[in-house]
Design an enzyme around this catalytic site. Structure first.
Site, PDB file in Angstrom:
ATOM      1  N   GLY A  18      38.099  67.225  76.947  1.00  0.00           N
ATOM      2  CA  GLY A  18      36.794  67.839  76.693  1.00  0.00           C
ATOM      3  C   GLY A  18      36.859  69.337  76.804  1.00  0.00           C
ATOM      4  O   GLY A  18      37.934  69.940  76.779  1.00  0.00           O
ATOM      5  N   ASN A  19      35.689  69.958  76.898  1.00  0.00           N
ATOM      6  CA  ASN A  19      35.622  71.410  77.027  1.00  0.00           C
ATOM      7  C   ASN A  19      34.474  71.775  77.959  1.00  0.00           C
ATOM      8  O   ASN A  19      33.765  70.896  78.459  1.00  0.00           O
ATOM      9  CB  ASN A  19      35.455  72.068  75.651  1.00  0.00           C
ATOM     10  CG  ASN A  19      34.258  71.543  74.893  1.00  0.00           C
ATOM     11  OD1 ASN A  19      33.114  71.754  75.304  1.00  0.00           O
ATOM     12  ND2 ASN A  19      34.497  70.836  73.787  1.00  0.00           N
ATOM     13  N   ARG A  20      34.261  73.059  78.178  1.00  0.00           N
ATOM     14  CA  ARG A  20      33.311  73.529  79.183  1.00  0.00           C
ATOM     15  C   ARG A  20      31.897  73.746  78.648  1.00  0.00           C
ATOM     16  O   ARG A  20      31.036  74.236  79.365  1.00  0.00           O
ATOM     17  CB  ARG A  20      33.816  74.836  79.814  1.00  0.00           C
ATOM     18  CG  ARG A  20      35.143  74.697  80.532  1.00  0.00           C
ATOM     19  CD  ARG A  20      35.554  76.017  81.172  1.00  0.00           C
ATOM     20  NE  ARG A  20      36.877  75.941  81.750  1.00  0.00           N
ATOM     21  CZ  ARG A  20      37.142  75.476  82.972  1.00  0.00           C
ATOM     22  NH1 ARG A  20      36.152  75.045  83.725  1.00  0.00           N
ATOM     23  NH2 ARG A  20      38.378  75.435  83.422  1.00  0.00           N
TER      24      ARG A  20
END
Length: 416
Positions: free
Chosen positions: A218-220
């Site tokens: 995923g990412n932030r």
């Protein structure tokens, strides 16, 4: 700037004292107008001490000054926090049975209402209708936060934090808490409902690509900027579809929400919604890669080094949308989150703008404490050729309005 701060009778009234302090410390002249019942929560002496101005609640408190008219006419900005269900109902009906509601009928400046109430009250059809009526008149109504309410209750209805309310309100008049102005990409009035009759699609959040049943890549991204874009479009009259990928903030009321997890799901949902959309804004942080294989069970530690993770490319959703144009005259807006120095970010953004082919590319630098998971943002707007056509900075709501300002100039006229 002269600000009228209305306070209605809710337990969250104590936060209005903190809001008042923020506004006065920023150099604004604030006149507090509480409702009579709100003084049961925070007393008159507190408001007078913090504002340095007299406090009245009734139309007949100072008849010679005709304050039920002059207070509203003199204000440059009006904020009501908290705005209870009762206050929303009275404002929507145009009642003027106390000084605050009378003043609301005389204002010609931007008005921001920050609701706070129990979840059941916020979601009641009467409140929903009252909020829709107020927004249709150009009043800015914040969506409440979700969280702990009075007693043991938890849910949507919590008053946003004072700094959030102040930033959103000041952005309506192009100001910040630091006293500066917000550069915008255009000069459209957010209260003008200039997107009425338009269908817009906004993607928000970050996609997740499964490794196994419990882990993912995923990412932030929290989805704050995408949600702000959806909320701003709604307030400007658009019919909004929000494709939400793993949001960490609540979706705004009054928009259609399609929930997705992966890039493939987002691609399908956006393309389906975009078939009759005037504008598509790809604000979601979409994963460029996904695992080539997804394990059927949880990947176990064996004591040795893990097997190398093989990745495969995801579809380039933005480039597809820009190339396909699922509707004639459709405006496509992309987002680019880049790292590095300002010069490096701009160079990368220009190259991406030319490669993607979107009408606008919203470029911002990201990293630890920058871009993701923060309240403010600073962006550069690029056209399809990579040329800079605007910049905006401030709250994510203010940036959202600047993006819509830039979009307006690229929309074809509505057909009768």
């Amino acid at each position: 700037m002269r600000i009228l701060l209305g306070v209605s009778a809710g337990i969250a009234a104590y936060k209005a004292a903190l809001l008042l302090r923020l506004l006065t410390e920023a150099g604004h002249d604030v006149r507090v107008v509480p409702t009579r019942a709100s003084l049961e929560f925070v007393g008159r002496a507190t408001w007078e001490a913090l504002s340095g101005n007299p406090v009245t609640t009734e139309v007949f408190d100072d008849v010679p000054a005709v304050e039920h008219v002059t207070l509203g006419k003199r204000a440059d900005l009006v904020i009501v926090a908290p705005a209870t269900a009762d206050l929303l109902a009275r404002a929507a009906a145009g009642r003027c049975d106390d000084l605050l509601t009378a003043a609301l009928l005389t204002v010609r400046c931007p008005v921001l209402l920050a609701p706070a109430m129990h979840t059941e009250m916020w979601q009641h059809p009467a409140t929903v209708a009252n909020v829709a009526t107020l927004r249709a008149r150009g009043v800015h109504v914040l969506d409440p936060d979700s969280g702990r309410l009075t007693g043991a209750d938890t849910g949507p209805g919590r008053l946003p934090e004072p700094a959030t309310i102040a930033a959103a309100a000041l952005a309506l008049v192009g100001a910040t808490l630091a006293g500066g102005t917000l550069p915008a990409a255009g000069a459209a009035d957010p209260a003008a409902r200039d997107l009425a009759g338009r269908h817009v699609v906004v993607s928000a959040g970050g996609t997740r690509e499964p490794l196994d049943p419990v882990r993912f890549l995923g990412n932030r991204s929290t989805g704050r900027q995408g949600v702000a874009l959806a909320r701003a479009a709604r307030d400007r009259g658009a019919d909004v579809t929000l494709v939400a990928a793993n949001l960490e903030v609540g979706a705004p009321d009054g928009v259609e929400v399609v929930t997705v997890e992966t890039t493939a799901e987002l691609r399908t949902a956006v393309r389906d919604a975009a078939r009759d959309a005037d504008v598509v804004v790809m604000a979601a942080a979409v994963a460029d890669f996904r695992p080539a294989r997804v394990a059927g069970g949880k990947i176990k530690k064996t004591g040795g080094a893990p097997a190398p993770l093989e990745l495969t490319l995801n579809p380039d959703v933005l480039a597809e949308l820009a190339g396909d144009r699922l509707r004639a005259g459709q405006v496509v807006v992309g987002f680019a989150a880049e790292t590095g120095t300002d010069a490096e970010v701009l160079d990368d953004g220009r190259a991406k703008a030319r490669r993607k082919g979107a009408d606008l590319l919203v470029l911002n630098r990201v990293g630890a404490g920058v871009g993701f998971a923060v309240e403010d943002n600073a962006v550069t707007l690029l056209d399809a050729g990579g040329d800079v056509v605007g910049r905006a900075a401030g709250t994510k709501d203010a940036v959202a309005h600047a993006v819509w300002d830039a979009v307006l100039g690229r929309l074809e006229p509505l057909r009768g």
